[in-house]
Enzyme design. Structure first.
Site, mmCIF file in Angstrom:
data_model
loop_
_atom_site.group_PDB
_atom_site.id
_atom_site.type_symbol
_atom_site.label_atom_id
_atom_site.label_comp_id
_atom_site.label_asym_id
_atom_site.label_seq_id
_atom_site.Cartn_x
_atom_site.Cartn_y
_atom_site.Cartn_z
ATOM 1 N N LYS A 170 0.832 -1.205 0.000
ATOM 2 C CA LYS A 170 0.000 0.000 0.000
ATOM 3 C C LYS A 170 0.868 1.257 0.000
ATOM 4 O O LYS A 170 0.549 2.242 -0.680
ATOM 5 C CB LYS A 170 -0.919 -0.019 1.223
ATOM 6 C CG LYS A 170 -1.745 1.242 1.429
ATOM 7 C CD LYS A 170 -2.799 1.453 0.367
ATOM 8 C CE LYS A 170 -3.708 2.609 0.747
ATOM 9 N NZ LYS A 170 -4.749 2.842 -0.263
ATOM 10 N N LYS A 238 -0.654 12.279 4.339
ATOM 11 C CA LYS A 238 -0.355 11.371 5.453
ATOM 12 C C LYS A 238 0.295 10.098 4.960
ATOM 13 O O LYS A 238 1.285 9.618 5.524
ATOM 14 C CB LYS A 238 -1.645 11.079 6.217
ATOM 15 C CG LYS A 238 -1.511 10.112 7.395
ATOM 16 C CD LYS A 238 -1.782 8.651 7.029
ATOM 17 C CE LYS A 238 -3.201 8.442 6.536
ATOM 18 N NZ LYS A 238 -3.463 6.984 6.229
#
Length: 296
Positions: A170, A238
């Site tokens: 990811k 983030k």
């Protein structure tokens, strides 16, 4: 099998709804109860805390914004991890860094809970249509146990390895998304600065080898100036930050990615945090269009 779902934001709410459509009864928790209302009824109940939720379920999904939110839900006051039954499964679909996933896996193992990291690729429309891609880090037996649940909300499962490897993949995927958007926005700003129309740039660039395919889906947002959120810009920043943390831990240099990460942070300071991450284009072109400072 009774399922718990914690985190009903843009992605989690759609994933939970798809599980429910397949006949799975849900116990849900979200800090804002109003977001849970569409799921409540004969097949959906609201729990007052993650701990109370855990006592009722065999599998718990978490889809939360960042590592601190996951840790609080799992291990904080009224956290769920101490209240799950032995041999229960915790599936964390949140975008977190691999070292954090491995810490949570160790915490789960101490409580005889099976941990699976299963972050997803796909924005809100893909979540609604059950077309998410799951990147799974898990023991193969644990993956097989939850595979039917994942296929309720996604159409592709990639088993990338053991615990922490799903979140590792990811990190790589979102790094490509974030830098790809930044490079495209900057190229568009240059093209427009040189006098090429936005339409000409889109018509000429989309579908060519230098341009990532996902950028075609952002054309309408950019042309209309309506950056309704599919993936918030602040969460892209983030994720890029977590990728930089992971790179530091692994001894990998990422000069381009760190520069792009700071570009997203600057856009956040100018009010783009909750817009779709494609609003980076708007931020960059706004900079280009600002008048030059007067010479003294």
């Amino acid at each position: 099998m009774k399922i718990g779902f914690i985190g009903l934001g843009i992605m989690g709410s759609r994933m939970a709804a798809n599980l429910q459509k397949h006949g799975y009864p849900l116990v849900v928790f979200n800090r804002t109860r109003a977001k849970a209302e569409p799921l409540l009824g004969p097949c959906g109940t609201f729990s007052d805390s993650p701990a109370k939720l855990a006592e009722q379920v065999d599998v718990v999904f978490t889809m939360l914004a960042h590592p601190d939110a996951v840790k609080q839900a799992a291990l904080g006051a009224n956290g769920f991890l101490d209240h799950l039954k032995p041999n229960a499964v915790w599936v964390d679909c949140s975008s977190v860094n691999p070292s954090f996933s491995k810490k949570m896996a160790a915490e789960a193992a101490r409580r005889e809970v099976h941990f699976v990291d299963a972050p997803v690729t796909g924005s809100a429309p893909a979540a609604a249509e059950a077309k998410l891609i799951f990147w799974v880090g898990a023991d193969p037996a644990d993956l097989e146990r939850i595979r039917p649940l994942l296929l309720c909300t996604g159409n592709k499962i990639v088993h990338t390895g053991g615990q922490g490897m799903g979140t590792s993949m990811k990190m790589v995927v979102n790094l490509l998304l974030g830098t790809g958007m930044a490079a495209f926005a900057e190229a568009m700003a240059l093209g427009e600065g040189l006098g090429i129309s936005r339409k000409m740039l889109f018509d000429s660039l989309l579908g060519t080898p230098p341009v990532a395919p996902f950028l075609a889906s952002k054309r309408e947002k950019i042309e209309s100036g309506n950056y309704e959120t599919e993936f918030p810009l602040r969460w892209m920043q983030k994720d890029m930050h977590l990728a930089s943390v992971s790179a530091y831990e692994s001894g990998v240099a990422m000069p381009l990615s760190n520069a792009a990460k700071e570009l997203y942070r600057l856009a956040m300071r100018e009010g783009y945090a909750t817009e779709d991450f494609s609003a980076l284009y708007d931020y960059l072109t706004a900079i280009h269009e600002s008048p030059a400072p007067a010479k003294v």
